[in-house]
Scaffold this active site. Structure first.
Site, PDB file in Angstrom:
ATOM      1  N   MET A  30      41.606  47.249  42.238  1.00 14.63           N
ATOM      2  CA  MET A  30      41.968  48.421  43.042  1.00 14.63           C
ATOM      3  C   MET A  30      40.767  49.362  43.179  1.00 14.63           C
ATOM      4  SD  MET A  30      45.918  49.149  42.354  1.00 14.63           S
ATOM      5  CE  MET A  30      45.740  50.037  40.826  1.00 14.63           C
ATOM      6  N   LEU A  33      35.285  50.807  40.418  1.00 11.25           N
ATOM      7  CA  LEU A  33      34.919  49.727  39.499  1.00 11.25           C
ATOM      8  C   LEU A  33      34.072  50.201  38.327  1.00 11.25           C
ATOM      9  CD1 LEU A  33      34.080  47.029  42.213  1.00 11.25           C
ATOM     10  CD2 LEU A  33      36.240  47.398  41.010  1.00 11.25           C
ATOM     11  N   HIS A  37      35.660  45.601  35.128  1.00 10.82           N
ATOM     12  CA  HIS A  37      35.747  44.761  36.331  1.00 10.82           C
ATOM     13  C   HIS A  37      34.509  43.864  36.409  1.00 10.82           C
ATOM     14  CE1 HIS A  37      38.022  48.482  37.649  1.00 10.82           C
ATOM     15  NE2 HIS A  37      38.907  47.554  37.935  1.00 10.82           N
ATOM     16  N   GLY A 148      42.003  40.758  33.736  1.00  9.23           N
ATOM     17  CA  GLY A 148      41.641  41.359  32.455  1.00  9.23           C
ATOM     18  C   GLY A 148      42.821  41.338  31.498  1.00  9.23           C
ATOM     19  N   GLN A 154      50.448  41.727  32.663  1.00  6.74           N
ATOM     20  CA  GLN A 154      50.129  41.274  34.027  1.00  6.74           C
ATOM     21  C   GLN A 154      49.483  39.891  33.990  1.00  6.74           C
ATOM     22  OE1 GLN A 154      48.305  43.664  37.383  1.00  6.74           O
ATOM     23  NE2 GLN A 154      46.431  42.872  36.477  1.00  6.74           N
TER      24      GLN A 154
END
Ligand code: AMP
Length: 283
Positions: A30, A33, A37, A148, A154
């Site tokens: 999203m 960064l 990331h 991650g 998730q």
């Protein structure tokens, strides 16, 4: 590095690469960064011929409109980071090209993994994540996608979703990147004041204490939860959202700690909601 906003152009470029036999890695984000990331992108660049990154603040996954409207954006800096770590293509779609005709009403659920943690306190969040990922996975057709472990639930859900729906893609989990004091890097950290940053350190401190307790032989989940809770409650301005000690594969509660154990916390520091976790293997 190619930067594209249009999904058809994205498909065309990726198809060309695949036609040439390239293996493709993909990391959805999203934006805003940071090095966390960056770790996904570098890993992808080292394991694939081409790396695609998407930057899209996905409205479908925000259950709090204020969290969405305040989500930080820094596209120019983001593109620099991507370039520096060997990303080949950045996909920067707008809301209409991801959701032409609006956000559809569909419930994508894996009940087994969506009973607790963020699935419980952020209703609709993972449904929105799976919706956007389905669209991106169809467009990118990656061989590997990188997630991650900071967002541990998730990672598990996406891995299972891809398996269940038969996306021909491997889901790879990347360890959490932290600042030198232990704070898990997050785009939301930018919204913390200096004093709130100090409070935020309690999350990783609590997790490390819990880990040490388990390593010393504690097998009672309640004892571990109590230690974590003591640390988090030591600050009056930090509000715990959840605090769980679970089986790290099934996310089920345990009577006795054994195997791979997940310690996961979420807390509000001021207005900002932060999450963190660690896994501990009991041998
Ligand atoms: P986000 O932009 O927050 O949606 O995150 C995009 C991806 O980066 C997700 O797979 C996150 O789990 C991952 N990520 C975010 N922060 C970190 C971190 N500190 N370490 C490793 N991965 C991370």
């Amino acid at each position: 590095m190619i930067v594209l906003k249009n999904p058809n152009e994205l498909r065309e470029v990726v198809q060309g690469w695949k036609h040439d036999g390239a293996e493709i890695g993909f990391a959805p984000t999203m934006g805003f960064l940071h090095k966390g990331h960056g770790a996904l992108f570098s890993r992808s660049a080292s394991e694939n011929d081409r790396t695609v990154v998407s930057i899209f603040v996905n409205p479908a996954q925000f259950n709090d409109p204020e969290d969405y409207s305040k989500y930080p954006i820094s596209t120019e800096k983001d593109l620099e980071l991507c370039k520096a770590v060997g990303v080949d293509l950045v996909y920067l779609p707008d809301r209409d090209s991801v959701y032409p005709g609006g956000i559809p009403s569909i419930e994508l659920r894996i009940p087994r993994l969506m009973r607790n943690l963020d699935a419980k306190t952020r209703p609709g969040h993972f449904e929105g994540v799976l919706l956007v990922l389905s669209r991106f996975f169809h467009a990118v057709e990656a061989d590997r996608a990188y997630f991650g472990k900071k967002d541990y639930q998730q990672y598990l859900i996406v891995k299972e979703f891809v398996r269940m729906l038969g996306f021909p893609m491997e889901i790879i989990g990347v360890e959490t990147v932290r600042d030198p004091e232990g704070l898990a890097l997050s785009s939301r950290n930018a919204r913390l004041s200096n004093s709130e940053k100090e409070e935020a350190l309690l999350l990783s401190r609590a997790l490390r204490l819990g880990e040490r307790l388990i390593q010393k032989g504690e097998t009672d989940p309640e004892a571990v939860r109590a230690i974590l809770s003591d640390v988090l409650d030591s600050s009056t301005s930090l509000k715990t959202d959840y605090l769980e000690v679970l089986n790290a594969d099934s996310l089920e509660e345990l009577q006795v700690l054994k195997g791979e154990v997940l310690l996961a916390v979420a807390a509000f520091v001021g207005q900002v909601r932060l999450i963190d976790n660690i896994t501990v293997r009991i041998s």
